[in-house]
Design an enzyme around this catalytic site. Structure first.
Site, short mmCIF file in Angstrom:
data_model
loop_
_atom_site.label_atom_id
_atom_site.label_comp_id
_atom_site.label_asym_id
_atom_site.label_seq_id
_atom_site.Cartn_x
_atom_site.Cartn_y
_atom_site.Cartn_z
N GLN A 1 9.56 8.67 -3.84
CA GLN A 1 9.50 7.96 -2.56
C GLN A 1 9.81 6.46 -2.71
OE1 GLN A 1 9.31 8.92 0.57
NE2 GLN A 1 9.31 11.08 -0.02
N SER A 2 10.69 6.13 -3.64
CA SER A 2 11.03 4.74 -3.91
C SER A 2 11.73 4.07 -2.73
CB SER A 2 11.93 4.65 -5.14
OG SER A 2 12.51 3.38 -5.25
N ASN A 3 11.17 2.94 -2.30
CA ASN A 3 11.83 2.13 -1.28
C ASN A 3 13.08 1.46 -1.84
OD1 ASN A 3 9.77 2.37 0.88
ND2 ASN A 3 8.47 1.33 -0.61
N CYS B 1 15.09 2.60 -4.13
CA CYS B 1 16.18 3.56 -4.19
C CYS B 1 16.76 3.86 -2.82
CB CYS B 1 15.70 4.85 -4.87
SG CYS B 1 15.42 4.66 -6.65
#
Length: 346
Positions: free
Chosen positions: A86-88, A90
């Protein structure tokens, strides 16, 4: 009187010499939080870096303006990034690449309890796919940087020139020097003198704040609230601050004791919401109509609530809470949010 190393104009000039590509809607607003200020007895403002414009906004837009500016200067055509599912960072990397016509490859670390093929495409991950990124999953113990390098080799073998985003790099420091300069001008316009800057900190964003505040001689206490257990962070932040200062030719030295960084509000682990964070998330929504996320910004705002209750923040203080974004991840935590709101059974 704090020492002023450079003027605002001089700092802008130094920043503007760096490679940069414009991606965000800047400057972002600085807004009062009147209802929460009345409730808590502290003068509260919010820097809306959730409104940077690209792919639901967030702090990584400022990072990417400098990071991808370098990639374009080097003639790269593929950008490789990696982090948690859930990387912002990325999500915004994928969007920036789509905007610039670059290929994007993401290496995403799965939760140890979830098989890669069972990862549900929601929240940031859904947006990664929407923006056309090539997504690869790795396990919790795999070497992220090694896999990113392996992906880069695959692209090189196909005739591409990849650019790997390293963690951490200096681009966040450059980006948030710009944010400090925005805040100085906005505070002057509003006639306020901040005493505290509070934000979620995974290192790079805080680097820009620390360097900017010291370079401009500002009497602002910068408090970084960590979303993960990292006891070495003050040392690493200080090292990166000095690298940023050197790159910009700023005659200053930051030591770890000048870095205020707390892991008190992490909770069980990175990515796991806390009861204090969920309280902060609901409070911000119901008093100001602003959405936080459970992983980063809710925990950072929870720190402000605790400092108020301890008497560390009072009516004598003016606090700027920096909303670093991350709101798409809220939807990946729907069961937790629904439970907090009493919409599901325990």
């Amino acid at each position: 009187m704090l020492k002023v190393v450079v003027t605002e104009t001089e700092l802008w000039e130094r920043l503007n010499r760096l490679p940069r590509v414009r991606l965000g809607t800047l400057p972002t607003p600085l807004e009062p939080l009147p209802r929460l200020s009345d409730l808590l007895g502290v003068s509260l403002f919010i820097k809306r870096d959730d409104l940077t414009g690209l792919a639901f906004g967030g702090n990584k837009v400022r990072h990417l303006e400098f990071g991808l500016g370098q990639a374009l200067q080097e003639g790269c055509d593929v950008v490789i990034n990696g982090a948690a599912v859930q990387s912002n960072y990325c999500r915004q990397t994928a969007a920036a690449c789509a905007k610039l016509g670059l290929k994007c490859a993401l290496v995403l670390r799965c939760d140890p309890q979830v098989e890669p093929f069972k990862v549900e495409p929601q929240g940031n991950l859904l947006l990664d796919y929407l923006f056309g990124a090539e997504v690869r999953f790795i396990g919790p113990n795999d070497d992220l940087e090694a896999v990113k390098e392996a992906v880069a080799e695959e692209y090189r073998a196909k005739g591409h020139k990849p650019f790997i985003i390293r963690h951490p790099d200096l681009s966040g420091g450059f980006g948030y020097l710009g944010c400090v300069l925005e805040l100085v001008a906005q505070c002057r316009e509003l006639g306020i003198q901040p005493t505290h800057i509070v934000h979620s900190s995974s290192t790079p964003t805080q680097v820009g704040f620390v360097v900017g505040v010291k370079a401009l001689g500002l009497n602002w206490q910068v408090i970084g609230v960590s979303p993960s257990l990292r006891n070495d962070a003050p040392l690493r932040i200080a090292e990166l601050c000095n690298m940023v200062a050197e790159r910009l030719g700023l005659p200053l030295l930051v030591t770890p004791d000048e870095v205020t960084f707390t892991t008190e509000f992490v909770g069980e682990s990175y990515g796991i919401p806390t009861s204090e964070g969920m309280e902060a998330l609901v409070m911000m929504a119901r008093y100001e109509g602003i959405v936080l996320d459970p992983v980063y910004t809710a925990k950072a705002f929870a720190a402000i609530l605790v400092m108020v209750r301890r008497g560390e923040l009072t009516r004598e203080h003016t606090v700027i809470f920096v909303h670093t974004g991350g709101t798409p991840a809220l939807f990946a935590y729907q069961p937790t949010v629904a439970k907090k709101l009493g919409l599901t059974a325990d």
